[in-house]
Design a protein around this motif. Structure first.
Motif, PDB file in Angstrom:
ATOM      1  N   LEU A 181       0.859  -1.178   0.000  1.00  0.00           N
ATOM      2  CA  LEU A 181       0.000   0.000   0.000  1.00  0.00           C
ATOM      3  C   LEU A 181       0.895   1.228   0.000  1.00  0.00           C
ATOM      4  O   LEU A 181       1.666   1.449   0.934  1.00  0.00           O
ATOM      5  CB  LEU A 181      -0.926  -0.010   1.211  1.00  0.00           C
ATOM      6  N   ALA A 182       0.800   2.022  -1.067  1.00  0.00           N
ATOM      7  CA  ALA A 182       1.658   3.194  -1.224  1.00  0.00           C
ATOM      8  C   ALA A 182       0.852   4.478  -1.126  1.00  0.00           C
ATOM      9  O   ALA A 182      -0.271   4.557  -1.627  1.00  0.00           O
ATOM     10  CB  ALA A 182       2.387   3.145  -2.564  1.00  0.00           C
ATOM     11  N   VAL A 183       1.441   5.486  -0.507  1.00  0.00           N
ATOM     12  CA  VAL A 183       0.840   6.815  -0.434  1.00  0.00           C
ATOM     13  C   VAL A 183       1.781   7.793  -1.120  1.00  0.00           C
ATOM     14  O   VAL A 183       2.973   7.845  -0.817  1.00  0.00           O
ATOM     15  CB  VAL A 183       0.600   7.251   1.026  1.00  0.00           C
ATOM     16  N   ALA A 199       7.708  -4.667  -5.663  1.00  0.00           N
ATOM     17  CA  ALA A 199       6.591  -5.453  -5.126  1.00  0.00           C
ATOM     18  C   ALA A 199       5.741  -6.028  -6.250  1.00  0.00           C
ATOM     19  O   ALA A 199       5.308  -7.191  -6.194  1.00  0.00           O
ATOM     20  CB  ALA A 199       5.737  -4.568  -4.216  1.00  0.00           C
ATOM     21  N   HIS A 200       5.501  -5.220  -7.280  1.00  0.00           N
ATOM     22  CA  HIS A 200       4.716  -5.665  -8.434  1.00  0.00           C
ATOM     23  C   HIS A 200       5.403  -6.838  -9.133  1.00  0.00           C
ATOM     24  O   HIS A 200       4.741  -7.812  -9.532  1.00  0.00           O
ATOM     25  CB  HIS A 200       4.538  -4.502  -9.398  1.00  0.00           C
ATOM     26  N   GLU A 201       6.709  -6.768  -9.275  1.00  0.00           N
ATOM     27  CA  GLU A 201       7.457  -7.835  -9.943  1.00  0.00           C
ATOM     28  C   GLU A 201       7.416  -9.131  -9.143  1.00  0.00           C
ATOM     29  O   GLU A 201       7.560 -10.223  -9.717  1.00  0.00           O
ATOM     30  CB  GLU A 201       8.904  -7.399 -10.157  1.00  0.00           C
ATOM     31  N   ARG A 202       7.201  -9.038  -7.839  1.00  0.00           N
ATOM     32  CA  ARG A 202       7.095 -10.239  -6.988  1.00  0.00           C
ATOM     33  C   ARG A 202       5.667 -10.768  -6.933  1.00  0.00           C
ATOM     34  O   ARG A 202       5.394 -11.745  -6.260  1.00  0.00           O
ATOM     35  CB  ARG A 202       7.580  -9.939  -5.575  1.00  0.00           C
ATOM     36  N   GLY A 203       4.754 -10.115  -7.631  1.00  0.00           N
ATOM     37  CA  GLY A 203       3.376 -10.594  -7.687  1.00  0.00           C
ATOM     38  C   GLY A 203       2.459 -10.049  -6.626  1.00  0.00           C
ATOM     39  O   GLY A 203       1.287 -10.447  -6.549  1.00  0.00           O
ATOM     40  N   ALA A 204       2.955  -9.137  -5.786  1.00  0.00           N
ATOM     41  CA  ALA A 204       2.112  -8.560  -4.733  1.00  0.00           C
ATOM     42  C   ALA A 204       1.074  -7.626  -5.346  1.00  0.00           C
ATOM     43  O   ALA A 204       1.289  -7.048  -6.414  1.00  0.00           O
ATOM     44  CB  ALA A 204       2.976  -7.796  -3.727  1.00  0.00           C
ATOM     45  N   THR A 205      -0.039  -7.471  -4.665  1.00  0.00           N
ATOM     46  CA  THR A 205      -1.076  -6.534  -5.090  1.00  0.00           C
ATOM     47  C   THR A 205      -0.661  -5.126  -4.670  1.00  0.00           C
ATOM     48  O   THR A 205      -0.222  -4.911  -3.539  1.00  0.00           O
ATOM     49  CB  THR A 205      -2.422  -6.888  -4.442  1.00  0.00           C
ATOM     50  N   ILE A 206      -0.823  -4.171  -5.590  1.00  0.00           N
ATOM     51  CA  ILE A 206      -0.430  -2.790  -5.310  1.00  0.00           C
ATOM     52  C   ILE A 206      -1.678  -1.922  -5.159  1.00  0.00           C
ATOM     53  O   ILE A 206      -2.523  -1.874  -6.050  1.00  0.00           O
ATOM     54  CB  ILE A 206       0.445  -2.200  -6.443  1.00  0.00           C
ATOM     55  N   VAL A 207      -1.774  -1.235  -4.031  1.00  0.00           N
ATOM     56  CA  VAL A 207      -2.840  -0.269  -3.774  1.00  0.00           C
ATOM     57  C   VAL A 207      -2.187   1.093  -3.569  1.00  0.00           C
ATOM     58  O   VAL A 207      -1.224   1.212  -2.810  1.00  0.00           O
ATOM     59  CB  VAL A 207      -3.672  -0.637  -2.535  1.00  0.00           C
ATOM     60  N   SER A 208      -2.686   2.106  -4.248  1.00  0.00           N
ATOM     61  CA  SER A 208      -2.115   3.443  -4.073  1.00  0.00           C
ATOM     62  C   SER A 208      -3.174   4.438  -3.606  1.00  0.00           C
ATOM     63  O   SER A 208      -4.323   4.391  -4.045  1.00  0.00           O
ATOM     64  CB  SER A 208      -1.472   3.936  -5.376  1.00  0.00           C
ATOM     65  N   VAL A 209      -2.761   5.288  -2.683  1.00  0.00           N
ATOM     66  CA  VAL A 209      -3.563   6.420  -2.230  1.00  0.00           C
ATOM     67  C   VAL A 209      -2.834   7.642  -2.752  1.00  0.00           C
ATOM     68  O   VAL A 209      -1.753   7.987  -2.280  1.00  0.00           O
ATOM     69  CB  VAL A 209      -3.671   6.461  -0.694  1.00  0.00           C
ATOM     70  N   THR A 210      -3.398   8.293  -3.754  1.00  0.00           N
ATOM     71  CA  THR A 210      -2.695   9.355  -4.445  1.00  0.00           C
ATOM     72  C   THR A 210      -3.683  10.416  -4.913  1.00  0.00           C
ATOM     73  O   THR A 210      -4.898  10.245  -4.770  1.00  0.00           O
ATOM     74  CB  THR A 210      -1.892   8.775  -5.628  1.00  0.00           C
ATOM     75  N   ILE A 220       0.945   1.234 -12.325  1.00  0.00           N
ATOM     76  CA  ILE A 220       1.357  -0.090 -11.849  1.00  0.00           C
ATOM     77  C   ILE A 220       0.509  -0.555 -10.664  1.00  0.00           C
ATOM     78  O   ILE A 220       0.793  -1.594 -10.074  1.00  0.00           O
ATOM     79  CB  ILE A 220       2.848  -0.099 -11.458  1.00  0.00           C
ATOM     80  N   SER A 221      -0.518   0.223 -10.322  1.00  0.00           N
ATOM     81  CA  SER A 221      -1.382  -0.128  -9.187  1.00  0.00           C
ATOM     82  C   SER A 221      -2.564  -0.968  -9.639  1.00  0.00           C
ATOM     83  O   SER A 221      -3.109  -0.763 -10.718  1.00  0.00           O
ATOM     84  CB  SER A 221      -1.894   1.146  -8.498  1.00  0.00           C
ATOM     85  N   ASP A 222      -2.949  -1.894  -8.778  1.00  0.00           N
ATOM     86  CA  ASP A 222      -4.134  -2.707  -9.040  1.00  0.00           C
ATOM     87  C   ASP A 222      -5.393  -1.991  -8.574  1.00  0.00           C
ATOM     88  O   ASP A 222      -6.474  -2.191  -9.136  1.00  0.00           O
ATOM     89  CB  ASP A 222      -4.006  -4.055  -8.313  1.00  0.00           C
ATOM     90  N   HIS A 223      -5.259  -1.163  -7.547  1.00  0.00           N
ATOM     91  CA  HIS A 223      -6.388  -0.401  -7.012  1.00  0.00           C
ATOM     92  C   HIS A 223      -5.890   0.987  -6.631  1.00  0.00           C
ATOM     93  O   HIS A 223      -4.787   1.134  -6.082  1.00  0.00           O
ATOM     94  CB  HIS A 223      -6.992  -1.086  -5.781  1.00  0.00           C
ATOM     95  N   VAL A 224      -6.714   2.012  -6.907  1.00  0.00           N
ATOM     96  CA  VAL A 224      -6.335   3.393  -6.639  1.00  0.00           C
ATOM     97  C   VAL A 224      -7.435   4.089  -5.846  1.00  0.00           C
ATOM     98  O   VAL A 224      -8.618   3.999  -6.192  1.00  0.00           O
ATOM     99  CB  VAL A 224      -6.086   4.170  -7.951  1.00  0.00           C
ATOM    100  N   LEU A 225      -7.039   4.775  -4.775  1.00  0.00           N
ATOM    101  CA  LEU A 225      -7.956   5.611  -4.009  1.00  0.00           C
ATOM    102  C   LEU A 225      -7.474   7.051  -4.158  1.00  0.00           C
ATOM    103  O   LEU A 225      -6.338   7.370  -3.795  1.00  0.00           O
ATOM    104  CB  LEU A 225      -7.978   5.205  -2.534  1.00  0.00           C
TER     105      LEU A 225
END
Length: 284
Positions: A181-183, A199-210, A220-225
């Motif tokens: 989870l990135a801000v 993290a994306h290259e390792r297969g983790a799910t990426i969520v960004s708050v931006t 590169i995020s799977d979900h964006v808030l």
């Protein structure tokens, strides 16, 4: 043609709505909105054709811009602007008033842009993730550290390294069962992007708050808030964005605690806090 009272429109929820949607519009529609934001008092007096001429667009573009931001058309926007017009006899705002107005504006704009379904999906991911890595740098670091503490008290396995290299090292240990989870206000912070890319290259799910929907981070995020998009443009220290980021992260923790699949994990948070307090008074 500038109006002296234009500066006092800063706290208008209507203008906050316009600023928050700027990044989602096409070039012509952005010119329409920027014209309104530059001189809102003058815009109230314009017709659709006059605003089109002032912004170098067409009447159809003016209407489309308004509708894209949730107004029925320019006449609807004019009405909302007129309602938000400041009282010319109102005394100048103090720094205290200005700070609270900026926070109110940021939260109003952000609440209008947060997608309920998308937020619910992120809550599900936080509840089910094996491990959660929180990433944020610069002015986005404080909200991350606060969220890490809150999610830990909610029983989640959370890590939030402050060191930029530590973030990248931790990101390389994530798996497909984990969440990053990135801000980031800009969505373009180099160090945050490096950690998220790892993290994306390792297969983790990426969520960004931006704050903006089309950035290197969102790509590169799977979900964006979206948090406080464009509330105050061109500010290196985006206080408004941090208020919005912190509120979204707080809401995330509350939603995790209320989630039906949230395990009953007793972290002893109350006991820890109580033990950290002292009832010993200093000698007088």
């Amino acid at each position: 043609m500038s109006h002296p009272s234009d500066r006092s429109w800063r706290s208008s929820a209507t203008l906050a709505r316009l600023r928050s949607g700027l990044a989602t519009l096409g070039p012509g529609e952005q010119r329409v909105v920027r014209t309104v934001l530059t001189e809102p008092a003058a815009a109230v007096e314009l017709s659709t054709a006059e605003l089109a001429a002032a912004s170098g667009t067409s009447p159809a573009t003016v209407v489309r811009a308004c509708q894209s931001l949730g107004f029925r058309g320019f006449q609807h926007l004019r009405l909302e602007l007129a309602r938000a017009a400041p009282d010319p006899e109102h005394p100048p705002v103090t720094p205290l008033d200005s700070a609270f107005s900026a926070a109110t504006e940021a939260l109003t704009a952000t609440r209008a842009t947060v997608d309920e379904a998308g937020f619910a999906q992120v809550v599900d991911l936080v509840v089910r993730a094996r491990r959660i890595l929180l990433v944020g740098n610069g002015f986005s670091s404080p909200p991350i550290q606060d969220a890490a503490l809150r999610l830990t008290t909610a029983g989640r396995s959370v890590e939030a390294p402050v060191d930029i290299l530590g973030q990248q090292f931790s990101a390389r240990l994530l798996t497909a069962d984990d969440l990053c989870l990135a801000v980031s206000y800009s969505g373009a912070n180099t160090h945050t992007l490096r950690a998220c890319t790892a993290a994306h290259e390792r297969g983790a799910t990426i969520v960004s708050v931006t704050s903006y929907p089309s950035t290197p981070l969102t790509r590169i995020s799977d979900h964006v808030l979206i948090a406080g998009a464009g509330a105050h443009e061109n500010e290196a220290d985006s206080f408004s964005a941090r208020v919005s980021q912190s509120t979204i992260l707080y809401a995330l923790q509350r939603a995790v605690l209320a989630h039906p699949e949230h395990p009953e994990i007793h972290t002893g948070a109350h006991d820890v806090v109580a033990a950290a307090l002292t009832d010993t008074l200093p000698d007088c």
